[in-house]
Scaffold this motif. Structure first.
Motif, PDB file in Angstrom:
ATOM      1  N   VAL A  50     -11.361   0.384  -8.970  1.00  0.00           N
ATOM      2  CA  VAL A  50     -10.919  -0.968  -8.600  1.00  0.00           C
ATOM      3  C   VAL A  50      -9.363  -0.919  -7.815  1.00  0.00           C
ATOM      4  O   VAL A  50      -9.195  -1.632  -6.885  1.00  0.00           O
ATOM      5  N   ILE A  51      -8.638  -0.148  -8.539  1.00  0.00           N
ATOM      6  CA  ILE A  51      -7.238  -0.112  -7.965  1.00  0.00           C
ATOM      7  C   ILE A  51      -7.210   0.621  -6.629  1.00  0.00           C
ATOM      8  O   ILE A  51      -6.380   0.042  -5.849  1.00  0.00           O
ATOM      9  N   LEU A  52      -8.234   1.515  -6.496  1.00  0.00           N
ATOM     10  CA  LEU A  52      -8.008   2.086  -5.002  1.00  0.00           C
ATOM     11  C   LEU A  52      -8.442   1.145  -4.326  1.00  0.00           C
ATOM     12  O   LEU A  52      -7.940   1.047  -2.831  1.00  0.00           O
ATOM     13  N   ILE A  53      -9.418   0.272  -4.466  1.00  0.00           N
ATOM     14  CA  ILE A  53      -9.960  -0.659  -3.318  1.00  0.00           C
ATOM     15  C   ILE A  53      -9.098  -1.724  -3.095  1.00  0.00           C
ATOM     16  O   ILE A  53      -8.706  -2.308  -1.870  1.00  0.00           O
ATOM     17  N   THR A  54      -8.462  -2.371  -4.299  1.00  0.00           N
ATOM     18  CA  THR A  54      -7.628  -3.590  -4.030  1.00  0.00           C
ATOM     19  C   THR A  54      -6.173  -2.990  -3.478  1.00  0.00           C
ATOM     20  O   THR A  54      -5.429  -4.116  -2.751  1.00  0.00           O
ATOM     21  N   ASN A  55      -5.950  -2.009  -3.754  1.00  0.00           N
ATOM     22  CA  ASN A  55      -4.560  -1.489  -3.313  1.00  0.00           C
ATOM     23  C   ASN A  55      -4.611  -0.641  -2.012  1.00  0.00           C
ATOM     24  O   ASN A  55      -3.473  -0.159  -1.599  1.00  0.00           O
ATOM     25  N   ILE A  56      -5.743  -0.758  -1.557  1.00  0.00           N
ATOM     26  CA  ILE A  56      -5.854   0.378  -0.325  1.00  0.00           C
ATOM     27  C   ILE A  56      -5.095   0.128   0.859  1.00  0.00           C
ATOM     28  O   ILE A  56      -4.588   1.019   1.680  1.00  0.00           O
ATOM     29  N   ARG A  57      -4.558  -1.195   1.092  1.00  0.00           N
ATOM     30  CA  ARG A  57      -3.574  -1.401   2.043  1.00  0.00           C
ATOM     31  C   ARG A  57      -2.493  -0.690   2.167  1.00  0.00           C
ATOM     32  O   ARG A  57      -1.982  -0.576   3.163  1.00  0.00           O
ATOM     33  N   TYR A  58      -2.137  -0.420   0.903  1.00  0.00           N
ATOM     34  CA  TYR A  58      -0.896   0.587   0.667  1.00  0.00           C
ATOM     35  C   TYR A  58      -1.095   1.727   1.421  1.00  0.00           C
ATOM     36  O   TYR A  58       0.081   2.313   1.729  1.00  0.00           O
ATOM     37  N   LEU A  59      -2.091   2.297   1.415  1.00  0.00           N
ATOM     38  CA  LEU A  59      -2.507   3.535   2.018  1.00  0.00           C
ATOM     39  C   LEU A  59      -1.964   3.344   3.622  1.00  0.00           C
ATOM     40  O   LEU A  59      -1.347   4.147   4.279  1.00  0.00           O
ATOM     41  N   LEU A  60      -2.465   2.332   4.202  1.00  0.00           N
ATOM     42  CA  LEU A  60      -2.211   2.272   5.599  1.00  0.00           C
ATOM     43  C   LEU A  60      -0.619   1.887   5.719  1.00  0.00           C
ATOM     44  O   LEU A  60      -0.093   2.394   6.669  1.00  0.00           O
ATOM     45  N   MET A  61      -0.014   1.240   4.863  1.00  0.00           N
ATOM     46  CA  MET A  61       1.405   0.959   4.979  1.00  0.00           C
ATOM     47  C   MET A  61       2.090   2.115   4.780  1.00  0.00           C
ATOM     48  O   MET A  61       3.324   2.394   5.441  1.00  0.00           O
ATOM     49  N   TYR A  77     -12.592   3.503 -17.655  1.00  0.00           N
ATOM     50  CA  TYR A  77     -11.474   3.786 -17.003  1.00  0.00           C
ATOM     51  C   TYR A  77     -11.713   4.186 -15.637  1.00  0.00           C
ATOM     52  O   TYR A  77     -10.841   3.987 -14.491  1.00  0.00           O
ATOM     53  N   VAL A  78     -12.880   4.859 -15.409  1.00  0.00           N
ATOM     54  CA  VAL A  78     -13.326   5.286 -13.833  1.00  0.00           C
ATOM     55  C   VAL A  78     -13.310   4.012 -13.068  1.00  0.00           C
ATOM     56  O   VAL A  78     -12.863   3.950 -11.871  1.00  0.00           O
ATOM     57  N   GLU A  79     -13.886   2.879 -13.686  1.00  0.00           N
ATOM     58  CA  GLU A  79     -13.730   1.901 -12.898  1.00  0.00           C
ATOM     59  C   GLU A  79     -12.407   1.015 -12.346  1.00  0.00           C
ATOM     60  O   GLU A  79     -12.321   0.708 -11.392  1.00  0.00           O
ATOM     61  N   MET A  80     -11.617   1.415 -13.649  1.00  0.00           N
ATOM     62  CA  MET A  80     -10.192   0.739 -13.114  1.00  0.00           C
ATOM     63  C   MET A  80      -9.833   1.667 -11.905  1.00  0.00           C
ATOM     64  O   MET A  80      -8.875   0.979 -11.174  1.00  0.00           O
ATOM     65  N   ALA A  81      -9.883   2.951 -12.043  1.00  0.00           N
ATOM     66  CA  ALA A  81      -9.472   4.046 -10.779  1.00  0.00           C
ATOM     67  C   ALA A  81      -9.925   3.223  -9.458  1.00  0.00           C
ATOM     68  O   ALA A  81      -9.354   3.090  -8.569  1.00  0.00           O
ATOM     69  N   ILE A 136      -3.443   0.976 -18.044  1.00  0.00           N
ATOM     70  CA  ILE A 136      -2.223   0.519 -17.089  1.00  0.00           C
ATOM     71  C   ILE A 136      -1.706   2.091 -16.682  1.00  0.00           C
ATOM     72  O   ILE A 136      -1.385   2.118 -15.372  1.00  0.00           O
ATOM     73  N   LEU A 137      -1.842   3.082 -17.344  1.00  0.00           N
ATOM     74  CA  LEU A 137      -1.532   4.452 -16.914  1.00  0.00           C
ATOM     75  C   LEU A 137      -2.633   4.827 -16.001  1.00  0.00           C
ATOM     76  O   LEU A 137      -2.020   5.204 -14.751  1.00  0.00           O
ATOM     77  N   VAL A 138      -3.737   4.545 -15.978  1.00  0.00           N
ATOM     78  CA  VAL A 138      -4.845   5.032 -14.985  1.00  0.00           C
ATOM     79  C   VAL A 138      -4.567   4.163 -13.531  1.00  0.00           C
ATOM     80  O   VAL A 138      -4.598   4.877 -12.571  1.00  0.00           O
ATOM     81  N   ALA A 139      -4.204   2.865 -13.920  1.00  0.00           N
ATOM     82  CA  ALA A 139      -3.757   1.850 -12.564  1.00  0.00           C
ATOM     83  C   ALA A 139      -2.479   2.401 -11.873  1.00  0.00           C
ATOM     84  O   ALA A 139      -2.613   2.209 -10.582  1.00  0.00           O
TER      85      ALA A 139
END
Lengths: 247, 105
Positions: free
Chosen positions: A75-86, A69-73, B9-12
């Protein structure tokens, strides 16, 4: 109140073409979700709560890899990081007195497209405008994903194979035009292609999940680019207020 | 160990919501650190490029269909075609190669 109502319906109007596009692309995202083993309801929930094409694609590769699950967190942080700028950019569009709840809700609704139409409004952003666009576009995205999972089961292999490249076509639409204008961005795209290809051919890295490879390569390339080619300040509109407020 | 998809899904959802909401609720000025600003600016391009290749070649049944979809997609994007058009075009290329062109060889 009436002004908010007008803003909301303007948002719905501008959100309709976005919703139509989302529906088609979400359908192909659903095919990826299906490969990762998601049910239609899980795909619907994922799209409703995460709503990001690249982010969800990465999400599904993590699920496919059965990664921690940590990897999910991460990965999402990295792939969605552009939303941080937006989100940073949108904060400048708000009246300073805008309540926390509106900031939270508009922030939650950020996608590339919703951000695009919201940031281009004249003057301060009325949150109800964004709500209108989110109201029509987000369900289209979520239902499209669920239908993609359902229909992926009934579609012939040849159609599924063809639709499997739709998302990559979208990514090309995002990365190629800026590569034409900005040589550094172009170099980043080429480096991304090359390194990703080389890494995929290294047998010692077969145990590392795709999503982790994507994140690490991204950080290395972006970090080097930021170090050697920092964005010139002139590209940014002048800003006088640098106060950071704890809300 | 098998993980729960709903937890995934919840974590994401949690992380992407925090990313979207935190700057908007806390920051009222622009990011001033040039490195961080540049890094965040470049991240989407790097990550999308890494995700696109070589995956676009391995996703369809025939690698050559993926290679041609990539070339056609890049050319179309270079000439300013919109996102949905490019996505559709790539699909058509793969479908054509795998179902029509293949019969000629």
């Amino acid at each position: 109140m009436n002004r908010n109502k007008n803003a909301f319906f303007n948002g719905v109007r501008d959100g309709i073409p976005i919703a139509l596009g989302y529906f088609a692309v979400a359908f192909s995202l659903g095919i990826v979700a299906r490969r990762a083993g998601l049910s239609p309801i899980q795909g619907f929930l994922s799209s409703l709560l995460n709503h990001a094409s690249a982010g969800e694609y990465a999400e599904f590769t993590v699920i496919m890899a059965n990664a921690p699950y940590v990897e999910m967190a991460f990965v999402i942080l990295i792939t969605n990081i552009r939303y941080l700028l937006m989100s940073c950019a949108l904060s400048q569009k708000f009246n300073a007195n805008t309540p926390l709840l509106h900031r939270f809700m508009v922030g939650f609704g950020i996608t590339d497209e919703i951000f695009g139409i919201s940031i281009s409004r004249a003057g301060n952003l009325n949150p109800w405008y964004s709500y209108g666009a989110i109201f029509i576009a987000l369900p289209a995205w979520s239902v499209g994903t669920a239908l993609g999972i359902v229909a992926g089961n009934i579609l012939p292999v040849s159609i599924v194979s063809a639709l499997s490249v739709a998302l990559y076509g979208m990514f090309l639409a995002i990365i190629i035009p800026p590569s034409k204008k900005d040589k550094v961005v172009g170099g980043i795209v080429i480096a991304g292609f090359l390194i990703s290809y080389i890494v995929s051919k290294i047998p010692q890295l077969n145990n590392v999940s795709d999503s982790m490879k994507i994140s690490v390569i991204t950080i290395i390339i972006s970090g080097l680019a930021a170090f050697f080619f920092p964005i010139p300040k002139e590209n940014e509109p002048a800003d006088t207020d640098i106060t950071q407020e704890e809300a | 160990m098998t993980h729960n998809i709903y937890l995934y899904i919840l974590v994401a959802a949690l992380v992407s919501t925090l990313i979207r909401v935190i700057p908007l609720t806390l920051i009222k000025g622009k990011i001033q650190n040039p490195f961080l600003r540049s890094f965040l600016y470049y991240v989407p391009y790097a990550t999308l490029a890494v995700m696109t290749f070589p995956a676009i070649i391995t996703a369809p049944q025939l690698p050559i269909a993926g290679i041609l979809a990539l070339i056609v997609g890049v050319v179309a994007a270079w000439h300013g075609m919109n996102m949905m058009g490019i996505a559709a075009l790539c699909c058509v290329v793969v479908f054509f190669i795998e179902n029509v062109a293949v019969n000629f060889f």
